[in-house]
Design a protein around this motif. Structure first.
Motif, PDB file in Angstrom:
ATOM      1  N   LEU C  56       0.850  -1.181   0.000  1.00  0.00           N
ATOM      2  CA  LEU C  56       0.000   0.000   0.000  1.00  0.00           C
ATOM      3  C   LEU C  56       0.888   1.234   0.000  1.00  0.00           C
ATOM      4  O   LEU C  56       1.746   1.395   0.857  1.00  0.00           O
ATOM      5  CB  LEU C  56      -0.865  -0.018   1.266  1.00  0.00           C
ATOM      6  N   VAL C  57       0.689   2.077  -1.011  1.00  0.00           N
ATOM      7  CA  VAL C  57       1.566   3.233  -1.163  1.00  0.00           C
ATOM      8  C   VAL C  57       0.721   4.495  -1.283  1.00  0.00           C
ATOM      9  O   VAL C  57      -0.312   4.498  -1.966  1.00  0.00           O
ATOM     10  CB  VAL C  57       2.436   3.067  -2.426  1.00  0.00           C
ATOM     11  N   ASP C  58       1.103   5.505  -0.595  1.00  0.00           N
ATOM     12  CA  ASP C  58       0.447   6.803  -0.732  1.00  0.00           C
ATOM     13  C   ASP C  58       0.931   7.441  -2.017  1.00  0.00           C
ATOM     14  O   ASP C  58       2.099   7.840  -2.132  1.00  0.00           O
ATOM     15  CB  ASP C  58       0.785   7.679   0.489  1.00  0.00           C
ATOM     16  N   ALA C  59       0.040   7.535  -2.995  1.00  0.00           N
ATOM     17  CA  ALA C  59       0.438   7.997  -4.322  1.00  0.00           C
ATOM     18  C   ALA C  59       0.956   9.433  -4.288  1.00  0.00           C
ATOM     19  O   ALA C  59       1.806   9.815  -5.073  1.00  0.00           O
ATOM     20  CB  ALA C  59      -0.750   7.882  -5.277  1.00  0.00           C
ATOM     21  N   ALA C  60       0.417  10.226  -3.360  1.00  0.00           N
ATOM     22  CA  ALA C  60       0.778  11.639  -3.342  1.00  0.00           C
ATOM     23  C   ALA C  60       2.245  11.839  -2.976  1.00  0.00           C
ATOM     24  O   ALA C  60       2.949  12.627  -3.600  1.00  0.00           O
ATOM     25  CB  ALA C  60      -0.115  12.386  -2.352  1.00  0.00           C
ATOM     26  N   VAL C  61       2.713  11.113  -1.984  1.00  0.00           N
ATOM     27  CA  VAL C  61       4.084  11.340  -1.528  1.00  0.00           C
ATOM     28  C   VAL C  61       4.978  10.140  -1.794  1.00  0.00           C
ATOM     29  O   VAL C  61       6.145  10.129  -1.427  1.00  0.00           O
ATOM     30  CB  VAL C  61       4.107  11.696  -0.023  1.00  0.00           C
ATOM     31  N   VAL C  68      -2.586  -0.370   8.068  1.00  0.00           N
ATOM     32  CA  VAL C  68      -3.924  -0.457   7.474  1.00  0.00           C
ATOM     33  C   VAL C  68      -4.307  -1.935   7.364  1.00  0.00           C
ATOM     34  O   VAL C  68      -3.494  -2.771   6.983  1.00  0.00           O
ATOM     35  CB  VAL C  68      -3.939   0.192   6.075  1.00  0.00           C
ATOM     36  N   THR C  69      -5.528  -2.245   7.700  1.00  0.00           N
ATOM     37  CA  THR C  69      -5.962  -3.633   7.653  1.00  0.00           C
ATOM     38  C   THR C  69      -6.525  -3.967   6.277  1.00  0.00           C
ATOM     39  O   THR C  69      -7.366  -3.249   5.746  1.00  0.00           O
ATOM     40  CB  THR C  69      -7.038  -3.896   8.715  1.00  0.00           C
ATOM     41  N   ARG C  90       3.334  -3.387   3.481  1.00  0.00           N
ATOM     42  CA  ARG C  90       3.107  -4.660   2.817  1.00  0.00           C
ATOM     43  C   ARG C  90       2.338  -5.621   3.734  1.00  0.00           C
ATOM     44  O   ARG C  90       2.487  -5.591   4.939  1.00  0.00           O
ATOM     45  CB  ARG C  90       4.475  -5.284   2.483  1.00  0.00           C
ATOM     46  N   ILE C  91       1.486  -6.428   3.122  1.00  0.00           N
ATOM     47  CA  ILE C  91       0.904  -7.548   3.860  1.00  0.00           C
ATOM     48  C   ILE C  91       1.186  -8.827   3.101  1.00  0.00           C
ATOM     49  O   ILE C  91       1.404  -8.815   1.889  1.00  0.00           O
ATOM     50  CB  ILE C  91      -0.629  -7.449   4.055  1.00  0.00           C
ATOM     51  N   ILE C  92       1.183  -9.927   3.836  1.00  0.00           N
ATOM     52  CA  ILE C  92       1.300 -11.238   3.209  1.00  0.00           C
ATOM     53  C   ILE C  92       0.235 -12.136   3.815  1.00  0.00           C
ATOM     54  O   ILE C  92       0.130 -12.258   5.040  1.00  0.00           O
ATOM     55  CB  ILE C  92       2.701 -11.828   3.438  1.00  0.00           C
ATOM     56  N   THR C 102     -10.400 -11.651  -3.505  1.00  0.00           N
ATOM     57  CA  THR C 102     -10.687 -10.233  -3.393  1.00  0.00           C
ATOM     58  C   THR C 102      -9.927  -9.680  -2.201  1.00  0.00           C
ATOM     59  O   THR C 102     -10.001 -10.234  -1.105  1.00  0.00           O
ATOM     60  CB  THR C 102     -12.195 -10.002  -3.184  1.00  0.00           C
ATOM     61  N   VAL C 103      -9.210  -8.620  -2.441  1.00  0.00           N
ATOM     62  CA  VAL C 103      -8.509  -7.978  -1.344  1.00  0.00           C
ATOM     63  C   VAL C 103      -9.261  -6.701  -1.008  1.00  0.00           C
ATOM     64  O   VAL C 103      -9.462  -5.847  -1.866  1.00  0.00           O
ATOM     65  CB  VAL C 103      -7.055  -7.654  -1.740  1.00  0.00           C
ATOM     66  N   ALA C 104      -9.717  -6.603   0.213  1.00  0.00           N
ATOM     67  CA  ALA C 104     -10.484  -5.438   0.612  1.00  0.00           C
ATOM     68  C   ALA C 104      -9.711  -4.633   1.641  1.00  0.00           C
ATOM     69  O   ALA C 104      -9.050  -5.196   2.511  1.00  0.00           O
ATOM     70  CB  ALA C 104     -11.821  -5.866   1.203  1.00  0.00           C
ATOM     71  N   LEU C 105      -9.773  -3.325   1.477  1.00  0.00           N
ATOM     72  CA  LEU C 105      -9.069  -2.439   2.389  1.00  0.00           C
ATOM     73  C   LEU C 105     -10.069  -1.876   3.376  1.00  0.00           C
ATOM     74  O   LEU C 105     -11.147  -1.432   2.998  1.00  0.00           O
ATOM     75  CB  LEU C 105      -8.431  -1.315   1.569  1.00  0.00           C
ATOM     76  N   ASP C 106      -9.762  -1.952   4.642  1.00  0.00           N
ATOM     77  CA  ASP C 106     -10.652  -1.405   5.651  1.00  0.00           C
ATOM     78  C   ASP C 106     -10.363   0.077   5.792  1.00  0.00           C
ATOM     79  O   ASP C 106      -9.361   0.492   6.368  1.00  0.00           O
ATOM     80  CB  ASP C 106     -10.430  -2.127   6.978  1.00  0.00           C
ATOM     81  N   GLU C 107     -11.280   0.885   5.238  1.00  0.00           N
ATOM     82  CA  GLU C 107     -11.018   2.328   5.179  1.00  0.00           C
ATOM     83  C   GLU C 107     -10.896   2.945   6.554  1.00  0.00           C
ATOM     84  O   GLU C 107     -10.260   3.973   6.730  1.00  0.00           O
ATOM     85  CB  GLU C 107     -12.143   3.016   4.397  1.00  0.00           C
ATOM     86  N   ALA C 108     -11.548   2.290   7.523  1.00  0.00           N
ATOM     87  CA  ALA C 108     -11.522   2.874   8.870  1.00  0.00           C
ATOM     88  C   ALA C 108     -10.126   2.863   9.472  1.00  0.00           C
ATOM     89  O   ALA C 108      -9.826   3.636  10.366  1.00  0.00           O
ATOM     90  CB  ALA C 108     -12.481   2.114   9.773  1.00  0.00           C
TER      91      ALA C 108
END
Lengths: 324, 440, 441
Positions: C56-61, C68-69, C90-92, C102-108
């Motif tokens: 997971l990468v912050d595109a802005a910076v 993040v889960t 990174r997650i594994i 399906t990989v889901a990102l928990d926005e919370a």
């Protein structure tokens, strides 16, 4: 979690017809025939009991007393609030206001099962036999204070077998008395309407009640059975029990009741011996729905109709509830 | 729930001449036989068609649907022949890469394996609730979850000894039953259904939540608590005793074979199931059981006879809940991990299916039902799995691929549950006269 | 060979009934770009079998996002596992077998001040026995932190929107329950049906979304009518008990749900239009055009239905049957006909709810089933079988679900708040907030 708390009642004292109880029955002849009159030996005393269905007062009873040891009939036109009063007295429905007592102990907010244990058992207008149990199982269910009905003892038959045996003997006696002994092993659901009424009455007797309340015992019973049913009701009084019944069948009311209470529009409009009541103009008016200036308040026919609907509605509701 | 029809049904106009029900049934079963059920329903289609014809011939004025019945009969015969040829070929040479012996072996394995035990225990609980007392508990998965997590959390999170964990696992469902029962047991049956299903979902979501991960392990669940259970494995102990070393090979019992671990789970599990049946049998023949069955019939009547209906319902909910908890506990032990997604509503519904297959209000009903359910589910799974895998699968992938094959068994389970409820609500062993559901 | 043809024919026959809807559309999932070779300092333990790794990468910076889960779900809907991103973002997650996940990102769990600008889910097809995955192809955007009052307004708006969608379905459920007494556990699948029909009409037939939605409502209504005629009416005639029918509906739910999955697979699908709309700033509130449209359509539908129920003859007879079927029948009403109309109206409303949900987010075979409990909760909360109760209860549920996280309900399980409220209401006021008092024992 003990289902059967110790039986607090003295239901046994009503017994099965001791002569003394019979003799102790005070005469009702001296009691004036007027609504809400006091009785010499009342088993039930109720005050200002009201119950509303959607703005209509289905029951609005100022004062009611039921004499011990006699047969009292509760009559009135459809929608007069008789069944509702039954439900209220036995705890199956909760009134808006009111206080009432049985043998001197208050019954307000007492759960129906406790009312039954106190010795006040009712039957239902639409018979409630347990269709998928056999007749004898229906009867056994009626017995109170069963050890085998306690969860912790249930799994050990040697603890309750003796009692079960005694209950079964008592049940068999009652079945013989009510001429249901041949149906002993049949499913209750296979009985005819009249036989169901008999079974329900016999089952209620298994509780050994002091007061038995019958809701339209003649409804749907074929004429051949009616005579024997009348005999059974009388025999209840003769063994010392108090009987209160709701009925439309005037022959039955005339034949067997010692005292009659007439309801209309939720109120008690007349009381008295059958003879006195049958000739009371207020009663005739109540049945004909005519206006009368003194005893009855202004009767709005529409109101009666609406009230009748409310009662039917409530019955259907409770009926539907049973189906769910 | 008594024999009276619903008001709506009572008003349905009665047509003078109606189509024989058996004819309709036979057509349905016949078509199913040639499509979904690979011929299994075809013999029944044939039988139903014969019944229909007999019925129509006996009273031609009352019934129509002769044509329908005859079509059903033909379909039934064709399907039956198809089924027989299938089985013969399948068991001898194998067809299109499907080895029927293997299918049968898998099915049998599961019918006696640990999964069937889990569902048997859950369904025994539901039988007490629904079959005997008429309580609609749609949250059995919740009772199972608190049983399983009761053990896992006690041991893994709190560090309690194993046996204390088992005690917690058996007490947790009692607590849940009381919490659930207090508000809902006084209400109409459907309220209990909604409250229980909602509670089960709440539990599953909370157990799997990120926020409670420290206690419940999040969506990966908990593991590492089965040590004492596995150490007690007498099959391994026997190996050590006889050969002086641990042996891990499968134990072959003719057509089926199990690992020693499963064998141990099964030994314990089936003993528990047998004891549970014994308890249910002993209780339901007592006056206590009579009160429960009476409540199922008409609780007002029972109340009018001086019984504390609420207390009995609560006892029933607790007892059935404990068996549900045992099911969860056993699941936790046999698979050595507790995962929240296992305890979904589907699990409750499958347990209900098991109960209804076997027959509600029968002591052995839930057990037989669970075995049949797992026999069918795993048999169908194995069959369609084989039929869609390999180089030249029996079913080309544009019809059904391997992923889809795993769904067919659930499609059939759903269909089966509907048909069962419509045509044989008493299940296989149930007495039609004695069930809470009135099929007629 | 012959046997095989028979099998094929039988399966074909079955599939024809199903109308295979773009099966295997999910195989178009983005093919994974292989991950960069694990750096020697990789702190994560790599499993032996196949696994999925996501960064997971912050595109802005261009910096990894930590803590993040992400959760991985297999195609049949079972969750395989979840993990928090490590210092490298990174997650594994080990997976049991190759296939689509399906990989889901928990926005919370996103750090304060960071917000996603696209979907929180991607599909990864695992083909290698070792690592599968790559960069999470979603942008992560920096946003300024929002004051509580603004967040409250936003949540309230989403709550109202969600409540309206639940209300449509709840109204359908309540109508059917009221007239037939059926507690329909297959109701969630009717929601999914509406969404799926929209998807088929949109992607399959190429209709614009609006037309597809209209068609889907009509098809839903037809489905409801057919269901009543083909299943429920015969059961009523047989005098099947309500509980038996409830269990039949459970079977139907299982059947339909798996059929949906059979035909469209387990991945999420999007419609061709209005997929990601930016929110317009209206000063105090921010709403996308489609959100406004969804709310308006739902509101208008609810108002129309209420007017129909209150004013028209049909509506009055529906309410009469609902109040008292026996009485209505004895006063000469054609109960069966009224029930048919109720099924048509009820399933049309429920289908519309599915259509709007599809437009609002995405389509998935489980979407209705997941909503079912909230619909039940809405109906029960308001009072079983009453129309106003269903509307009111659904709005309460919708708002509870969306606003709850602001007041401490864990946002990953925000439905829990609403369900807890349901149970509390049952405790305090069993007949529901607007329900008539039932006689309780």
């Amino acid at each position: 979690m003990d289902a059967e708390r110790e039986d607090t009642t003295t239901a046994g004292t009503a017994g099965t017809g001791t002569p003394s109880a019979f003799a102790a029955r005070p005469d009702l002849s001296g009691v004036p025939a007027e609504p809400g009159v006091a009785k010499p030996d009342a088993i039930i005393v109720g005050d200002s009991i009201t119950r509303q269905f959607g703005g209509l007062k289905a029951v609005d009873v100022d004062h009611i007393e039921i004499q011990r040891g006699v047969i009292t009939a509760l009559i009135g036109p459809n929608g007069a609030g008789k069944t509702t009063l039954f439900n209220l007295l036995t705890g199956f429905d909760v009134p808006a206001t009111g206080a009432w007592s049985f043998n001197g102990s208050s019954l307000a907010r007492v759960a129906p099962y406790k009312v039954a244990r106190l010795g006040m058992v009712r039957t239902f207008q639409l018979t409630k036999v347990l269709a998928k149990l056999t007749v004898i199982e229906n009867m056994r269910l009626g017995a109170t204070g069963q050890r085998g009905e306690k969860f912790w003892l249930a799994a050990f038959p040697f603890l309750w077998r003796q009692q079960e045996h005694e209950n079964t003997e008592r049940a068999d006696d009652l079945l013989t008395r009510f001429k249901l002994d041949e149906k002993r092993e049949d499913f209750a659901g296979s009985l005819s309407g009249g036989q169901r009424k008999l079974l329900e009455m016999a089952r209620a007797l298994m509780v050994d009640p002091e007061l038995i309340m019958l809701d339209e015992p003649m409804a749907g019973v074929n004429p051949a059975l009616k005579q024997s049913l009348l005999g059974h009701v009388k025999s209840l009084r003769d063994e010392g029990r108090t009987v209160l019944f709701v009925e439309h069948d005037m022959d039955m009311v005339r034949d067997i009741s010692d005292w009659v209470i007439v309801m209309a529009q939720g109120k008690i409009v007349a009381e008295g011996t059958p003879e006195a009541v049958m000739t009371n103009p207020a009663v005739i008016d109540a049945y004909l729905g005519a206006h009368h200036d003194t005893d009855l308040t202004e009767i709005d026919e529409k109101e009666i109709e609406a009230e009748a609907m409310a009662e039917i509605q409530s019955e259907i509701e409770s009926d539907q509830k049973d189906h769910r | 729930m008594n024999a009276t029809q619903t008001p709506v049904a009572a008003t349905a106009p009665v047509t003078a001449k109606k189509t024989s029900r058996h004819a309709t049934t036979s057509i349905v079963l016949g078509v199913l036989g040639l499509t979904l059920t690979v011929g299994i329903t075809s013999p029944f289609a044939f039988l139903q068609a014969n019944k229909a014809l007999a019925e129509i011939d006996a009273a031609p004025g009352h019934y129509e649907g002769r044509m329908l019945a005859q079509v059903g009969r033909v379909l039934g015969v064709v399907g039956t022949v198809y089924l027989v040829v299938w089985l013969v070929l399948g068991f001898t040479v194998g067809i299109g890469g499907v080895d029927m012996v293997e299918v049968f072996r898998t099915a049998l394995n599961q019918a006696f394996g640990p999964n069937a035990i889990v569902y048997a225990l859950a369904a025994i609980g539901l039988n007490i609730h629904f079959g005997y007392t008429g309580l609609l508990n749609f949250g059995q998965a919740g009772f199972m979850a608190v049983g399983a997590y009761g053990l896992a959390v006690s041991v893994v999170t709190w560090g309690l000894p194993f046996w204390l964990g088992v005690v917690v696992a058996l007490l947790a469902p009692v607590l849940l039953a009381i919490l659930l029962g207090l508000p809902t047991l006084r209400l109409r049956a459907d309220y209990l259904a909604i409250a229980t299903i909602a509670t089960a979902e709440i539990l599953r979501l909370v157990f799997g939540a990120v926020e409670t991960k420290d206690v419940f392990g999040g969506s990966n669940g908990l593991n590492g608590y089965v040590g004492p259970f596995q150490d007690a494995n007498i099959f391994r102990a026997w190996d050590v005793f006889t050969t002086g070393a641990l042996a891990f090979e499968e134990v072959d019992l003719g057509i089926v074979s199990f690992s020693k671990r499963d064998l141990w789970s099964m030994l314990v599990g089936w003993i528990v199931v047998a004891l549970a049946c014994l308890v249910v049998w002993a209780l339901m023949r007592s006056p206590w059981g009579r009160v429960l069955r009476s409540i199922r019939e008409d609780e007002e009547a029972v109340r009018s006879l001086g019984k504390n209906v609420f207390a009995y319902k609560m006892q029933s909910l607790i007892l059935g809940g404990i068996f549900g908890g045992m099911a969860g506990l056993f699941l936790a032990l046999k698979q050595a991990s507790v995962v929240p997604s296992d305890y979904s509503t589907n699990m409750t519904f499958l347990a209900f299916t098991a109960l209804l297959i076997g027959g509600a209000a029968r002591v052995a009903g839930p057990v037989i039902g669970a075995m049949i359910l797992w026999f069918l589910i795993s048999g169908l799974g194995s069959f369609f799995g084989q039929a869609t895998s390999g180089a030249d699968p029996l079913l080309p992938s544009w019809v059904m691929d391997n992923t889809q094959a795993s769904l067919v068994r659930f499609i059939i389970t759903g269909l089966g549950l509907m048909l069962l409820m419509i045509f044989r609500p008493q299940g296989i062993f149930g007495d039609r006269r004695e069930i809470a559901i009135d099929g007629r | 060979m012959r046997l095989r043809v028979i099998t094929l024919l039988s399966v074909l026959f079955f599939l024809l009934l199903l109308q295979p809807v773009g099966a295997h559309a999910d195989s178009t999932a983005p093919s994974p770009s292989p991950s960069a070779e694990p750096s020697p300092s990789a702190p994560l333990e790599r499993p032996d079998g196949p696994y999925i790794t996501v960064r997971l990468v912050d595109a802005a910076v261009d910096e990894p996002v930590v803590g993040v889960t992400l959760s991985v779900t297999a195609e049949d809907g079972t969750e395989v596992g979840s993990a928090e991103t490590d210092a490298e973002g990174r997650i594994i997650v080990p997976i049991p077998a190759l296939g689509s996940y399906t990989v889901a990102l928990d926005e919370a769990t996103l750090p304060e001040g960071i917000e996603l600008n696209t979907n929180a889910e991607i599909v990864i097809t695992a083909r290698l026995n070792g690592a599968n995955g790559g960069l999470f192809p979603i942008g992560v955007q920096e946003v300024v932190s929002v004051p509580f009052s603004d967040r409250l307004v936003t949540s309230l708006l989403s709550g109202i929107k969600f409540g309206l969608l639940v209300a449509l379905a709840a109204l359908g459920l309540s109508l059917i329950f009221g007239t037939t007494g059926l507690t329909n556990f297959a109701h969630g699948e009717l929601i999914t049906f509406g969404a799926l029909a929209t998807y088929v009409a949109n992607r399959g037939l190429g209709l614009p979304v609006v037309l597809a939605g209209l068609l889907a409502v009509v098809v839903s209504a037809a489905f409801g009518w057919a269901q009543d005629r083909g299943l429920w009416r015969p059961l009523r005639r047989r005098g099947t008990g309500l509980i038996a029918m409830m269990i039949v509906s459970i079977g139907l739910s299982l059947l339909l749900r798996n059929l949906y999955q059979y035909t469209i697979g387990s991945s999420r699908k999007s419609l061709s239009q209005y997929v990601s709309q930016a929110r317009n700033d209206y000063g105090f509130i921010k709403l996308a055009d489609k959100e406004i449209a969804i709310m308006l359509v739902a509101l208008v539908a609810i108002i129309v239905v209420c007017v129909v129920l209150m004013k028209t003859r049909l509506g009055k007879s529906m309410r009469a049957v609902s109040d008292n079927p026996a009485l209505s029948a004895s006063s000469g009403m054609q109960v069966d006909r009224v029930i048919s109309s109720v099924w048509i109206l009820g399933t049309a409303l429920t289908g519309l709810s599915g259509v709007l949900l599809a437009v609002n987010s995405q389509i998935n075979f489980l979407m209705g089933f997941k909503l079912l409990l909230l619909v039940f909760a809405g109906v029960t909360l308001g009072g079983l079988g009453t129309i106003w109760g269903a509307l009111f209860g659904s709005m309460v549920i919708g708002i509870m679900v969306e606003v709850g996280p602001l007041f401490g309900v864990p946002s990953s399980i925000k439905e829990v708040g609403a369900l807890v409220v349901l149970i509390i209401v049952l405790l305090v006021r069993p007949q529901g907030i607007l329900g008539r008092r039932e006689r309780v024992g």
